[in-house]
Design a protein around this motif. Structure first.
Motif, PDB file in Angstrom:
ATOM      1  N   GLN A 157     -12.596  -6.092   1.170  1.00  0.00           N
ATOM      2  CA  GLN A 157     -12.813  -6.582  -0.193  1.00  0.00           C
ATOM      3  C   GLN A 157     -14.318  -6.745  -0.411  1.00  0.00           C
ATOM      4  O   GLN A 157     -14.964  -7.431   0.384  1.00  0.00           O
ATOM      5  CB  GLN A 157     -12.186  -7.972  -0.398  1.00  0.00           C
ATOM      6  CG  GLN A 157     -10.835  -8.188   0.238  1.00  0.00           C
ATOM      7  CD  GLN A 157      -9.763  -7.435  -0.492  1.00  0.00           C
ATOM      8  OE1 GLN A 157      -9.736  -7.422  -1.716  1.00  0.00           O
ATOM      9  NE2 GLN A 157      -8.886  -6.789   0.249  1.00  0.00           N
ATOM     10  N   ASN A 180     -10.819  -2.693  -1.738  1.00  0.00           N
ATOM     11  CA  ASN A 180     -10.863  -3.195  -3.113  1.00  0.00           C
ATOM     12  C   ASN A 180     -12.268  -3.659  -3.447  1.00  0.00           C
ATOM     13  O   ASN A 180     -12.860  -4.440  -2.708  1.00  0.00           O
ATOM     14  CB  ASN A 180      -9.904  -4.376  -3.294  1.00  0.00           C
ATOM     15  CG  ASN A 180      -8.460  -3.921  -3.425  1.00  0.00           C
ATOM     16  OD1 ASN A 180      -8.112  -2.818  -3.033  1.00  0.00           O
ATOM     17  ND2 ASN A 180      -7.630  -4.791  -3.975  1.00  0.00           N
ATOM     18  N   HIS A 210      -9.538   0.841  -4.723  1.00  0.00           N
ATOM     19  CA  HIS A 210      -9.389   0.328  -6.082  1.00  0.00           C
ATOM     20  C   HIS A 210     -10.675  -0.381  -6.503  1.00  0.00           C
ATOM     21  O   HIS A 210     -11.078  -1.364  -5.886  1.00  0.00           O
ATOM     22  CB  HIS A 210      -8.181  -0.605  -6.153  1.00  0.00           C
ATOM     23  CG  HIS A 210      -6.928   0.081  -5.684  1.00  0.00           C
ATOM     24  ND1 HIS A 210      -6.311   1.060  -6.435  1.00  0.00           N
ATOM     25  CD2 HIS A 210      -6.231   0.008  -4.526  1.00  0.00           C
ATOM     26  CE1 HIS A 210      -5.270   1.539  -5.765  1.00  0.00           C
ATOM     27  NE2 HIS A 210      -5.190   0.916  -4.599  1.00  0.00           N
TER      28      HIS A 210
HETATM   29  C1  LIG Z   1      -6.258  -4.303  -4.177  1.00  0.00           C
HETATM   30  O1  LIG Z   1      -6.098  -3.644  -5.404  1.00  0.00           O
HETATM   31  C2  LIG Z   1      -4.760  -3.223  -5.664  1.00  0.00           C
HETATM   32  C3  LIG Z   1      -4.789  -2.415  -6.942  1.00  0.00           C
HETATM   33  O2  LIG Z   1      -5.405  -3.112  -7.982  1.00  0.00           O
HETATM   34  C4  LIG Z   1      -3.876  -4.456  -5.749  1.00  0.00           C
HETATM   35  O3  LIG Z   1      -2.540  -4.046  -5.963  1.00  0.00           O
HETATM   36  C5  LIG Z   1      -3.974  -5.229  -4.450  1.00  0.00           C
HETATM   37  O4  LIG Z   1      -3.236  -6.412  -4.560  1.00  0.00           O
HETATM   38  C6  LIG Z   1      -5.425  -5.563  -4.139  1.00  0.00           C
HETATM   39  N1  LIG Z   1      -5.490  -6.184  -2.827  1.00  0.00           N
HETATM   40  C7  LIG Z   1      -6.112  -7.325  -2.628  1.00  0.00           C
HETATM   41  C8  LIG Z   1      -6.070  -7.842  -1.231  1.00  0.00           C
HETATM   42  O5  LIG Z   1      -6.678  -7.931  -3.513  1.00  0.00           O
END
Ligand SMILES: *[C@@H]1O[C@H](CO)[C@@H](O)[C@H](O)[C@H]1NC(C)=O
Ligand SMILES: *[C@@H]1O[C@H](CO)[C@@H](O)[C@H](O)[C@H]1NC(C)=O
Ligand SMILES: *[C@@H]1O[C@H](CO)[C@@H](O)[C@H](O)[C@H]1NC(C)=O
Length: 347
Positions: A157, A180, A210
């Protein structure tokens, strides 16, 4: 606790030529949580005090649960290296400023990293990493000074940070998944990039990346995927969402013809690209080709989605300037109300 500023006082006269495994100075890779605080300014030795071939200046290797925080500034003194890259001179062999290898449950926050010799931060073979509230700064004309370069890592992250450098703000290389990235202000720099992948016929594998709520200001690219011809593997399940652009070149770019100033032959194999969405892009482009989906002629891209795109020209003086899209072998869907219109995709 390891006080990194103390480490570096020692590091100036380090016998290993300027590169430091921080573990040698007290952090122990025993699986216990380590907490390193960075205060004040930590300045790298100049180029002449590094042994040639030193790959990293500061290295954390195999520390689990490491926390690096503090409001200090880690300065790579890159100006002592960058000059050797002028006029096409070879300038490889420059160290990464801060390297984390094989560090699980890593947290990095608060620190500033400036003027790296090469990459500012490299992460490799790490899992469960959180990086937030950091600042990375180098002049926009500095060679290959990536902000954060990630390879062979998962569940990373990166949040709420300002990154402005001479190359990619964040680069995601092979072996990465579940990355992310949110709330990054990128610029100057070359955008947030997946790749480059597939160089010298290599395999590139990246999935589940993402990027949400990021801003690109005066960057050479915005959301970019770059692959060399002749590679193999795949990039899939990628999204770029809620992106703001100020005067950025190449806001949306898939480039399967990436060729870093070398002479590149046309080849038929490629790292394949699928399930990539670009949703909610607003702002201005410094180039007219605001959307470029330049996919391999032999392999192509599938499952590309563009929605809620409104990118206008930043050339305010000539209202005639209109942005447009360019495609090679791209397949997917694009909302009919996108600006620019992307007629190569289904509406
Ligand atoms: C990362 O991004 C994806 C897509 O937006 C989301 O579904 C997921 O929960 C996120 N993971 C975290 C750990 O924030
Ligand atoms: C590669 O293909 C492109 C597009 O067909 C063409 O313009 C270019 O000249 C080719 N390059 C080489 C080195 O053959
Ligand atoms: C697109 O953005 C421009 C400039 O911000 C704005 O004037 C225009 O109303 C927007 N168009 C749509 C369809 O939202």
């Amino acid at each position: 606790m390891l006080l990194l500023c103390m480490v570096m006082v020692e590091g100036r006269s380090s016998p290993n030529g300027g590169g430091l495994n921080v573990l040698d100075f007290g952090a122990v890779g025993n699986g216990q949580t380590d907490d390193s605080q960075v205060f004040g300014k930590i300045m790298a030795p100049s180029k002449k005090n590094f042994h040639s071939g030193t790959k990293e200046w500061l290295t954390f290797d195999s520390v689990n649960g490491l926390i690096v925080n503090g409001n200090g500034d880690i300065d790579g003194y890159g100006s002592s290296w960058w000059g050797s890259c002028d006029n096409g001179n070879e300038c490889s062999g420059r160290p990464t400023a801060l390297k984390f290898n094989n560090c699980n449950y890593l947290q990095v926050s608060g620190v500033s990293i400036t003027n790296a010799q090469h990459n500012h931060i490299s992460l490799s073979n790490c899992a469960d990493v959180t990086i937030f509230n950091i600042k990375i700064t180098a002049p926009d004309n500095t060679p290959n000074t990536d902000g954060i370069d990630i390879s062979h890592s998962t569940r990373v992250q990166i949040q709420n940070s300002d990154i402005g450098t001479g190359d990619d703000c964040i680069a995601i290389n092979t072996g990465c998944s579940y990355i992310n990235i949110t709330g990054i202000n990128c610029g100057p720099g070359h955008g947030i990039s997946i790749g480059s992948l597939g160089e010298d016929h290599s395999e590139g594998i990246v999935e589940e990346v993402h990027v949400v709520g990021c801003t690109f200001t005066g960057t050479q690219n915005g959301a970019r995927i770059k692959t060399w011809q002749g590679g193999s593997g795949y990039v899939r399940k990628v999204s770029f969402k809620d992106i703001t652009l100020y005067d950025s070149m190449n806001p949306i770019l898939i480039d399967q013809y990436y060729c870093d100033d070398k002479e590149c032959k046309n080849q038929t194999s490629a790292v394949s690209i699928s399930d990539v969405s670009f949703i909610g892009f607003t702002g201005t482009s410094a180039t007219e080709a605001a959307v470029q989906l330049l996919c391999s002629k032999s392999v192509g891209c599938d499952g590309i989605l563009l929605d809620r795109i409104n990118i206008t020209t930043s050339h305010k003086q000539s209202t005639e300037d209109k942005v447009f899209s360019e495609c090679i072998n791209a397949h997917g869907t694009s909302s009919g109300s996108n600006i620019p219109n992307v007629p190569c995709l289904l509406h």
